[in-house]
Structures are given as structure tokens and as C-alpha cells.
Design a protein around this motif. Structure first.
Motif, mmCIF file in Angstrom:
data_model
loop_
_atom_site.group_PDB
_atom_site.id
_atom_site.type_symbol
_atom_site.label_atom_id
_atom_site.label_comp_id
_atom_site.label_asym_id
_atom_site.label_seq_id
_atom_site.Cartn_x
_atom_site.Cartn_y
_atom_site.Cartn_z
ATOM 1 N N GLY A 12 -35.689 -56.212 10.265
ATOM 2 C CA GLY A 12 -36.506 -57.124 11.075
ATOM 3 C C GLY A 12 -37.169 -58.155 10.170
ATOM 4 O O GLY A 12 -36.649 -58.476 9.089
ATOM 5 N N GLY A 15 -38.065 -56.619 6.657
ATOM 6 C CA GLY A 15 -36.907 -56.115 5.920
ATOM 7 C C GLY A 15 -36.027 -57.231 5.388
ATOM 8 O O GLY A 15 -35.613 -57.218 4.213
ATOM 9 N N PRO A 36 -29.508 -51.067 12.415
ATOM 10 C CA PRO A 36 -28.439 -50.816 13.386
ATOM 11 C C PRO A 36 -28.115 -52.006 14.294
ATOM 12 O O PRO A 36 -27.021 -52.081 14.844
ATOM 13 C CB PRO A 36 -28.995 -49.655 14.219
ATOM 14 C CG PRO A 36 -30.477 -49.798 14.122
ATOM 15 C CD PRO A 36 -30.761 -50.378 12.767
ATOM 16 N N LYS A 77 -28.510 -46.357 11.866
ATOM 17 C CA LYS A 77 -29.919 -46.029 12.047
ATOM 18 C C LYS A 77 -30.355 -45.010 11.003
ATOM 19 O O LYS A 77 -29.625 -44.044 10.742
ATOM 20 C CB LYS A 77 -30.085 -45.376 13.422
ATOM 21 C CG LYS A 77 -30.954 -46.146 14.386
ATOM 22 C CD LYS A 77 -30.983 -45.459 15.727
ATOM 23 C CE LYS A 77 -32.382 -45.496 16.272
ATOM 24 N NZ LYS A 77 -32.407 -45.297 17.732
ATOM 25 N N LEU A 105 -39.725 -50.544 9.018
ATOM 26 C CA LEU A 105 -39.087 -50.059 10.246
ATOM 27 C C LEU A 105 -39.792 -50.500 11.520
ATOM 28 O O LEU A 105 -39.384 -50.124 12.624
ATOM 29 C CB LEU A 105 -38.987 -48.528 10.197
ATOM 30 C CG LEU A 105 -37.939 -47.992 9.192
ATOM 31 C CD1 LEU A 105 -38.090 -46.487 9.004
ATOM 32 C CD2 LEU A 105 -36.521 -48.316 9.652
ATOM 33 N N SER A 338 -52.568 -63.623 11.603
ATOM 34 C CA SER A 338 -52.810 -64.797 12.438
ATOM 35 C C SER A 338 -52.251 -64.568 13.823
ATOM 36 O O SER A 338 -51.252 -63.870 13.996
ATOM 37 C CB SER A 338 -52.143 -66.019 11.814
ATOM 38 O OG SER A 338 -52.129 -67.074 12.754
HETATM 39 P P1 FAD Z 1 -39.731 -55.799 13.248
HETATM 40 O O1 FAD Z 1 -39.522 -57.244 13.037
HETATM 41 O O2 FAD Z 1 -39.959 -55.325 14.642
HETATM 42 O O3 FAD Z 1 -38.478 -55.055 12.616
HETATM 43 C C1 FAD Z 1 -38.281 -53.669 12.615
HETATM 44 C C2 FAD Z 1 -36.781 -53.422 12.438
HETATM 45 O O4 FAD Z 1 -36.539 -52.044 12.171
HETATM 46 C C3 FAD Z 1 -35.960 -53.777 13.679
HETATM 47 O O5 FAD Z 1 -34.947 -54.679 13.334
HETATM 48 C C4 FAD Z 1 -35.399 -52.447 14.146
HETATM 49 O O6 FAD Z 1 -34.116 -52.560 14.725
HETATM 50 C C5 FAD Z 1 -35.365 -51.662 12.852
HETATM 51 N N1 FAD Z 1 -35.391 -50.216 13.041
HETATM 52 C C6 FAD Z 1 -36.173 -49.477 13.856
HETATM 53 N N2 FAD Z 1 -35.890 -48.178 13.739
HETATM 54 C C7 FAD Z 1 -34.900 -48.079 12.820
HETATM 55 C C8 FAD Z 1 -34.185 -46.987 12.255
HETATM 56 N N3 FAD Z 1 -34.430 -45.733 12.616
HETATM 57 N N4 FAD Z 1 -33.263 -47.263 11.306
HETATM 58 C C9 FAD Z 1 -33.012 -48.538 10.892
HETATM 59 N N5 FAD Z 1 -33.657 -49.609 11.409
HETATM 60 C C10 FAD Z 1 -34.584 -49.373 12.352
HETATM 61 N N6 FAD Z 1 -46.384 -62.385 15.257
HETATM 62 C C11 FAD Z 1 -46.943 -63.552 14.817
HETATM 63 O O7 FAD Z 1 -47.162 -63.707 13.625
HETATM 64 N N7 FAD Z 1 -47.277 -64.558 15.675
HETATM 65 C C12 FAD Z 1 -47.036 -64.453 17.005
HETATM 66 O O8 FAD Z 1 -47.318 -65.381 17.767
HETATM 67 C C13 FAD Z 1 -46.441 -63.245 17.512
HETATM 68 N N8 FAD Z 1 -46.209 -63.089 18.835
HETATM 69 C C14 FAD Z 1 -45.535 -61.983 19.277
HETATM 70 C C15 FAD Z 1 -45.245 -61.887 20.624
HETATM 71 C C16 FAD Z 1 -44.528 -60.802 21.118
HETATM 72 C C17 FAD Z 1 -44.217 -60.731 22.584
HETATM 73 C C18 FAD Z 1 -44.082 -59.785 20.216
HETATM 74 C C19 FAD Z 1 -43.265 -58.635 20.713
HETATM 75 C C20 FAD Z 1 -44.418 -59.870 18.868
HETATM 76 C C21 FAD Z 1 -45.143 -60.954 18.382
HETATM 77 N N9 FAD Z 1 -45.497 -61.063 17.031
HETATM 78 C C22 FAD Z 1 -46.112 -62.221 16.578
HETATM 79 C C23 FAD Z 1 -45.351 -59.907 16.121
HETATM 80 C C24 FAD Z 1 -44.174 -59.953 15.163
HETATM 81 O O9 FAD Z 1 -42.968 -60.166 15.856
HETATM 82 C C25 FAD Z 1 -44.112 -58.630 14.409
HETATM 83 O O10 FAD Z 1 -45.377 -58.309 13.877
HETATM 84 C C26 FAD Z 1 -43.112 -58.678 13.263
HETATM 85 O O11 FAD Z 1 -41.816 -58.880 13.770
HETATM 86 C C27 FAD Z 1 -43.181 -57.397 12.433
HETATM 87 O O12 FAD Z 1 -42.119 -57.325 11.507
HETATM 88 P P2 FAD Z 1 -41.569 -55.902 11.047
HETATM 89 O O13 FAD Z 1 -40.494 -56.173 10.080
HETATM 90 O O14 FAD Z 1 -42.691 -55.022 10.657
HETATM 91 O O15 FAD Z 1 -40.966 -55.266 12.390
#
Ligand code: FAD
Ligand code: UQ1
Length: 410
Positions: A12, A15, A36, A77, A105, A338
Motif C-alpha cells: 500500500g 510499503g 496480494p 498474502k 500491512l 494531516s
Molecule cells: P494501506 O495503504 O492501506 O496499505 C496496506 C496494504 O497491505 C494493502 O495494499 C493491503 O492489500 C496489504 N495487506 C493487508 N493484509 C495483508 C497481508 N496479510 N499480506 C500482504 N499484504 C497485506 N490520508 C490522507 O493523508 N489524506 C486524506 O485525505 C485521506 N483520506 C482518506 C479517505 C478515505 C475514505 C480512506 C479510506 C483513507 C484516507 N486516508 C487519507 C488514509 C490513507 O489512505 C491511509 O492512511 C494510508 O493509505 C495508509 O497507508 P498504509 O501503507 O499504512 O496502508
């Protein structure tokens, strides 16, 4: 058996960003990402997809296209993490060993913790901007709304982008005013929180907006059941256990309960609740020094956003470069996060703050004001900054610009 010097779990925001940075630091062949999903989504734009201002297609790109070239994509996964043996097991039975591990994750959505969900999404008049399957249902419900109660929920758990549950309320209000249906509508925001927003400066400004637009805000109300056949939403009063409140709706936007990724929760890397247990200054794991974390999966005590991921990526890059040289991590994360609070189809209030919940604003103007310039930034600039800056490991948050813009001021 596969082995990588740097293994990244999750492809995501955090990552992909860290895999781009790690490729630069240690060479492409040394880095792998376990993810995945065929598609990578820019989730922040879903707020505007739910309101009909952007297309869902514009929010996604193939994972293959965002994976840095030369970085190995393990399309599976993660099932189990064993930090004591420096190995990870994937769903298809592969064991991968690593020298260093970055956990990204994300968090887990729990629609199923609300009685009647997720089945209720088969009915009309209900949607949720929080998942790719349900975000377009929000727009359908909004377009079909003719009058009655439009209800918006906020769960009794930590959430990502804590402003998003109310952004769609402001957009709904704007849409109904534009289409001449506002007089027929009661707009109701039922939140589990005891406040409208966690930072006083922005909360005060938001209260002014809800008052002036006749939006009804009820605090400490938690959605526990949806009876989609009767169009009823059931809320519990968190201050009076046992007291419930049934509201008939013509439109319902659900923000689901959220929680830690269950793979982390079931591993030695978790804190008592299940979040990845990292040092809040340098993002290194508290007990496994070759493990690091970024983003929504961690227990960093700040609001979970993509903007926070950007700031964290620069710090984590620095931490890992120090650890590789057997030196002590030196740069400290201030908790920067933010939330661009979309307050209409052409205005945004850009909330930015730190670990202490103190405003940490990039621009030398009062950001508690709704601005057209900030809407433009959210809708048109941020997506480019995300795909071409953040995901390529070139955007570490606005910190340096903040310092520049405030030179000679304050
Ligand atoms: P994610 O980007 O969610 O990535 C996690 C990844 O892990 C995914 O690709 C998933 O498939 C993978 N994964 C999960 N389980 C497994 C597993 N068992 N094995 C392998 N892979 C796995 N943020 C802002 O900064 N500004 C905004 O305006 C904003 N608005 C938002 C509005 C909405 C409606 C939403 C839903 C989110 C918003 N966000 C915003 C938040 C932002 O999208 C997240 O905080 C950000 O994507 C977090 O990144 P991450 O890498 O931690 O998680
Ligand atoms: C940000 O860096 C970021 O990540 C790319 C976001 O996620 C989509 C944001 O919403 C925001 C507001 C920032 C911060 C950037 C600036 C220029 C204030």
C-alpha cells in the motif's frame, strides 16, 4: 526457500514508498514486497468518489505499475510472521527469510462488527467511502436521495483519516443545496467520539460550519446495527450503556469499525492491542531491532493518514540507513499528520498537527479557514504528489517547505 536482505510486508502507501527508498539504498535485487492485490488504490480520493466529484477508476492503478522496477513482487498474502527466526510464511505456503523487515500491512475494516452488515450493502440508500466495493454506493444513495434523514456514522475504534466520516456529510449538504433538495433533508452526524475533531483549533472552526449549515451533530453515538429492509440505523449511547436510539434513514454513510491487521495481532510484533509495537521517535520495533514499521498498522500515537506515511517514510529511511551502519538512529518523528477536511465541492480546511495535537501548518496562512486553494490541492495536486512523489520515494512530507515558508516569520 527465498531470502531477501529487505522484505516489505504490504504494498500500500507505506510499503511501495519504502520499497522505492530501500531499492535506492541497497539495490533492487535485495528488496521484495509481499502484496496480494492486483490493484493499488489512492484511498484519499474516495471521499470525492463517494460525492461524485471523481471516478473510482481514477483512484486505482495496477500494482505492477507502482512496483519499483527490479523490486521483487511476491504476489501472495502474509499468513505468519516469525521474527525469532527472521521468516515469514505466505498463504501459498512459501517461506521467505529476511535480514531486515518493514511492516506496512495497514489496518483492517470490520463491517461485520455491525449487525446487519455487510449484507445491508445489497440494499440501496447505504454506502461507505472506506472500501472499493462500497464507495460508489455512497454516490448512488446521494443522487437518489429525495428527502428525509441523511445519516453519517463514526465508529468506537481508531480509524484512518479521522476527518473522512464528516467530509462526506459536508459534501452531501453541498450537493443537496445545489440540487434544491436541502430543505427536505435532516443531516445527522452521529459520532462515537466526545468531540467533533481531535484538535481544538479545527474543531472550533468545524462547529461554526455545522451550526451555520444546520447540520445536526450527536456525540457519543455508536452505530451497532443496520436494518436495511426497514431503513433503520441503531445507535448505542456510549455514556448510557443499554440506551439505544433508532433512526430511520433515506441515506446512510457507514464508517466501519477498524482494528489492527490480524497477522500482526497474532505475532510477537504486536503490542497489547495488536498494533505493531514501534518506537515513536524512529519507527524501529521496540524488541526486534531488525524490524521496522510504517503507517496504519503501527501503534504510533498520531492520526493514521497518508500524509503521516509521507513524513514517516523520510524518518524511517534515515533510521534504517543508520542501523545499516551500526549507528544510532538520530532523526525524530514529530507525529506529523494531516487531514484535508473537504467542506464543500470547492473548499477544504487543511488540518495539520503533531503528536501533541498542536497545529503544525505548512503554509503561513490560517489553515482553519475554508479555502478554494486547498480544495485544488486536495483534488488535483495531491494525486500527482502521491503517484509520482510519495510512491517513488521522493516525497517525505512537507516539513522542509514548512520551515522555508515560515523563515523570518513567527
Ligand atoms: P494501506 O495503504 O492501506 O496499505 C496496506 C496494504 O497491505 C494493502 O495494499 C493491503 O492489500 C496489504 N495487506 C493487508 N493484509 C495483508 C497481508 N496479510 N499480506 C500482504 N499484504 C497485506 N490520508 C490522507 O493523508 N489524506 C486524506 O485525505 C485521506 N483520506 C482518506 C479517505 C478515505 C475514505 C480512506 C479510506 C483513507 C484516507 N486516508 C487519507 C488514509 C490513507 O489512505 C491511509 O492512511 C494510508 O493509505 C495508509 O497507508 P498504509 O501503507 O499504512 O496502508
Ligand atoms: C501529504 O503529504 C499527503 O501524502 C502524499 C497526503 O495524502 C494524500 C495529504 O493529504 C496531505 C495533505 C499531505 C501534506 C502535503 C502538503 C503539501 C501540505
Amino acid at each position: 526457500k527465498e531470502h531477501y536482505k529487505m522484505l516489505v510486508l504490504g504494498g500500500g502507501s507505506g510499503g511501495i514508498t519504502m520499497s522505492a527508498r530501500m531499492k535506492r539504498m541497497m539495490g533492487a535485487g535485495n528488496v521484495a514486497v509481499v502484496e496480494p492485490s492486483e490493484m493499488h488504490y489512492y484511498q484519499p480520493i474516495w471521499t470525492l468518489v463517494g460525492a461524485g466529484a471523481k471516478s473510482l477508476a481514477s483512484s486505482g492503478r495496477p500494482t505492477a505499475s507502482v512496483m519499483p522496477s527490479g523490486v521483487k513482487w511476491v504476489k501472495s498474502k502474509v499468513q505468519e510472521i516469525n521474527p525469532d527466526t527472521n521468516t515469514v510464511c505466505t498463504e501459498d505456503g512459501t517461506e521467505i527469510s529476511y535480514e531486515y523487515l518493514i511492516v506496512a500491512l495497514g489496518l483492517q475494516l470490520h463491517f461485520e462488527k455491525i449487525k446487519g452488515l455487510p449484507e445491508a450493502f445489497d440494499h440501496p440508500k447505504i454506502g461507505s467511502n472506506y472500501s472499493v466495493q462500497t464507495v460508489e454506493k455512497t454516490w448512488t444513495a446521494l443522487q437518489n436521495f429525495q428527502g428525509g434523514n441523511a445519516v453519517f456514522s463514526f465508529p468506537n475504534t481508531p480509524v484512518k483519516c479521522a476527518g473522512a466520516p464528516q467530509k462526506i456529510m459536508y459534501l452531501t449538504d453541498s450537493f443537496l443545496r445545489k440540487t434544491g433538495k436541502r430543505a427536505e433533508a435532516n443531516i445527522i452526524y452521529n459520532t462515537s467520539l466526545p468531540v467533533l475533531f481531535g484538535v481544538k483549533k479545527y474543531a472550533d472552526a468545524l462547529w461554526e460550519i455545522v451550526k451555520s449549515r444546520d447540520l445536526q451533530v450527536n456525540l457519543r453515538q455508536n452505530l451497532i446495527e443496520v436494518r436495511a429492509d426497514k431503513q433503520e440505523a441503531v445507535f448505542e449511547n456510549l455514556d448510557k450503556p443499554g440506551e439505544t436510539n433508532v433512526i430511520e434513514y433515506e441515506m446512510l454513510h457507514v464508517t466501519p469499525p477498524m482494528g489492527p491487521n490480524l497477522v500482526i495481532k497474532g505475532s510477537p510484533l504486536a503490542d497489547e492491542v495488536g498494533w505493531l509495537d514501534v518506537n515513536k521517535d524512529n519507527l524501529q520495533h521496540k524488541t526486534y531491532p531488525n524490524v521496522f514499521g510504517i503507517g496504519d498498522c503501527t501503534n504510533l500515537p498520531t492520526s493514521k493518514t497518508g500524509a503521516a506515511v509521507a513524513a514517516q517514510s523520510a524518518i524511517l529511511n534515515r533510521t534504517i540507513s543508520k542501523v545499516l551502519k551500526n549507528e544510532k538512529p538520530d532523526r525524530k518523528y514529530d507525529g506529523y499528520t494531516s487531514c484535508p477536511l473537504v467542506t464543500s465541492y470547492n473548499t477544504v480546511m487543511l488540518a495539520e498537527f503533531d503528536y501533541n495535537g498542536e497545529p503544525l501548518e505548512t503554509f503561513p496562512i490560517n489553515q482553519a479557514k475554508e479555502r478554494r486553494s486547498m480544495y485544488h490541492m486536495k483534488a488535483d495536486v495531491m494525486p500527482h504528489l502521491y503517484w509520482h512523489g510519495l510512491l517513488r520515494g521522493l516525497w517525505g512530507g512537507p516539513g522542509p517547505y514548512r520551515k522555508l515558508f515560515h523563515l523570518g516569520m513567527k
